[in-house]
Design a protein around this motif. Structure first.
Motif: not given
Lengths: 246, 260
Positions: B149-165
């Motif tokens: 399930g975690i791997e099915a979440v698109p990678r961009g979601q983690m990137e967006a969250a990290r880019s917000l700090g």
């Protein structure tokens, strides 16, 4: 000399054995809009992603407002809050409403109160002209609206500079204009911006400087008029001919 | 004879053979005796209310404890498998391979009998050993489901969250895991049903009179009364719990397929 918001010194990036960035020197000054153009695979997106440390640089230095972002001891999360990032594919959080998309990082990262975060969120939605969508879920918005929300989300963190990674490339042609309008407004308000783009019209009208990257190096850098009308390098000329063919 | 006529003839022949077969079987069976042995109305009525207030209740208690435990364990193991720290990944992989590869019954014996024999520790609480063993087994399955399930979440979601700090942990907790859980609700419901059924294995540990779950309750009834009705009643109670859930999952999957 004031400290530039972005300064990149001799940046190298390898993916495995493939060298994608081959020693890039690059700078964005305060309130400047720098558009980065180049063929796909040239390394322009990698450069932008390195500046936010979404990609780990292999060698070289990145300074954000004078702070060494490549230092192993650098507080990456704190520095990232100064940098607003807009992605090609928007990357809104689909399980949250527009309002929650805009408030979650304010509350979790900046520790703002719920009321303060909502006030900021509504103000930023006004800036991108989408106040009426505050309670919608992202899936119910058009691509252009989603990207404007993504810009508002980045603005909520009060960034000192903004990075745009091909912000209109995933949009239907008729939706490109509304996003570029928002970006132009931001530029006019004095935001420092680095924009990786294929929109030559935007680069010409809004950009202060255009950087042409190819094969992992900066080939040419100049004002938009000079570079688009009077390119000095053969590679730049070829690229511009190809994209402006029709 | 055309192809269509031929296939029609074959179908009619199959129907006739089936009907004859069923008629023969029906005549061979002594229906009143069978009904008496499988579903004696008086005995069925006697099962109530204990089949619900005790047996089904215990099944649900074992299921609830086992499921909660496996969910927590599965989440921790899934995060370990995705960790950048290698020993965590190794540990999680070995754990998952081990407990998916062993029969659940063996693990139940291991926790309920093996551990006390080996360490002298008695696991306290009447529900604990059995539920713990199921949590350990299903934690392994759950870990793989949650990881997928975690791997099915698109990678961009983690990137967006990290880019917000956001830190990795905050991004996981507030952005990735909530989306992952939506994705894994159907497979997780299937695991819930499997776990509910496997609570029947716990009775091998020798449950007390008051901690008997449905299968044990039905079995004891058969032995006491020399009649299969208690098992049939227990079975019907299982189905009353599991069928609505499998139907529900089918609905969810249909809706997910339509949304895509």
């Amino acid at each position: 000399m004031p400290i530039p918001p972005i300064q990149v010194v001799d940046l190298h990036k390898y993916f495995g054995t493939l060298e994608v960035l081959k020693g890039i020197d690059f700078q964005v000054n305060h309130s400047e809009v720098v558009c980065v153009i180049g063929p796909s695979g040239s390394g322009k997106s990698t450069l932008l992603r390195c500046i936010n440390r979404l990609e780990e640089p292999t060698a070289g230095k990145i300074y954000i407002e004078g702070e060494d972002f490549t230092d192993p001891d650098a507080d990456v999360d704190a520095l990232r809050t100064k940098i607003g990032m807009v992605f090609q594919r928007f990357n809104l959080f689909p399980h949250l409403t527009v309002l929650a998309n805009l408030t979650i990082a304010q509350r979790r990262v900046l520790k703002r109160s719920s009321e303060e975060a909502q006030d900021v969120a509504v103000k930023m939605l006004e800036r991108v002209g989408l106040t009426e969508k505050v309670d919608e879920f992202p899936i119910r918005l058009s691509g252009g609206q989603q990207q404007r929300v993504a810009i508002a989300r980045a603005l909520c963190m009060n960034p000192d500079l903004m990075l745009f990674d091909e912000p209109t490339s995933a949009l239907d042609p008729e939706l490109v204009g509304e996003v570029l309008d928002v970006m132009r407004k931001l530029a006019e308000e004095g935001m420092t911006m680095m924009v990786v783009t294929h929109e030559m019209g935007f680069a010409r009208q809004v950009g202060d400087r255009v950087t042409f990257i190819d094969g992992g190096v900066v080939v040419e850098e100049n004002t938009p008029e000079e570079i688009l009308m009077n390119p000095q390098q053969e590679r730049t000329r070829k690229f511009l001919e190809a994209v402006q063919h029709y | 004879m055309s192809k269509r006529q031929k296939s029609r003839l074959i179908r009619i022949a199959i129907y006739i053979v089936t009907v004859i077969f069923l008629a023969l079987v029906g005549r061979a069976i002594d229906w009143p005796v069978l009904r008496e042995a499988l579903f004696n109305w008086e005995i069925a009525k006697e099962q109530f209310p204990r089949v619900i207030t005790m047996a089904a209740r215990n099944t649900l208690i074992f299921t609830a404890i086992g499921f909660t435990g496996s969910l927590v364990l599965g989440l921790v193991l899934a995060l370990m498998r995705l960790s950048s720290i290698r020993p965590y990944r190794w540990f999680a992989s070995i754990y998952i391979e081990t407990f998916r590869g062993l029969p659940a019954l063996l693990t139940i014996f291991l926790i309920g009998l093996g551990v006390p024999v080996a360490t002298g520790l008695r696991i306290p609480g009447v529900y604990t050993a059995g539920s713990l063993a199921l949590a350990i087994v299903y934690g392994a399955y759950m870990a793989e489901t949650i990881r997928a399930g975690i791997e099915a979440v698109p990678r961009g979601q983690m990137e967006a969250a990290r880019s917000l700090g956001m830190t990795y942990g905050t991004a996981m907790r507030t952005i990735i895991i909530p989306q992952a859980f939506r994705i894994v609700i159907p497979p997780m419901t299937n695991e819930f049903i499997a776990l509910l059924k496997d609570t029947s294995l716990i009775s091998v540990l020798g449950v007390t009179d008051l901690t008997r779950e449905l299968t044990r309750f039905g079995r004891d009834g058969v032995i006491h009364l020399f009649n299969a009705t208690p098992l049939v009643v227990a079975g019907l109670v299982y189905l009353a719990m599991t069928v609505p859930m499998t139907r529900g999952v089918a609905q969810l999957e249909k809706r997910a397929a339509r949304a895509r």
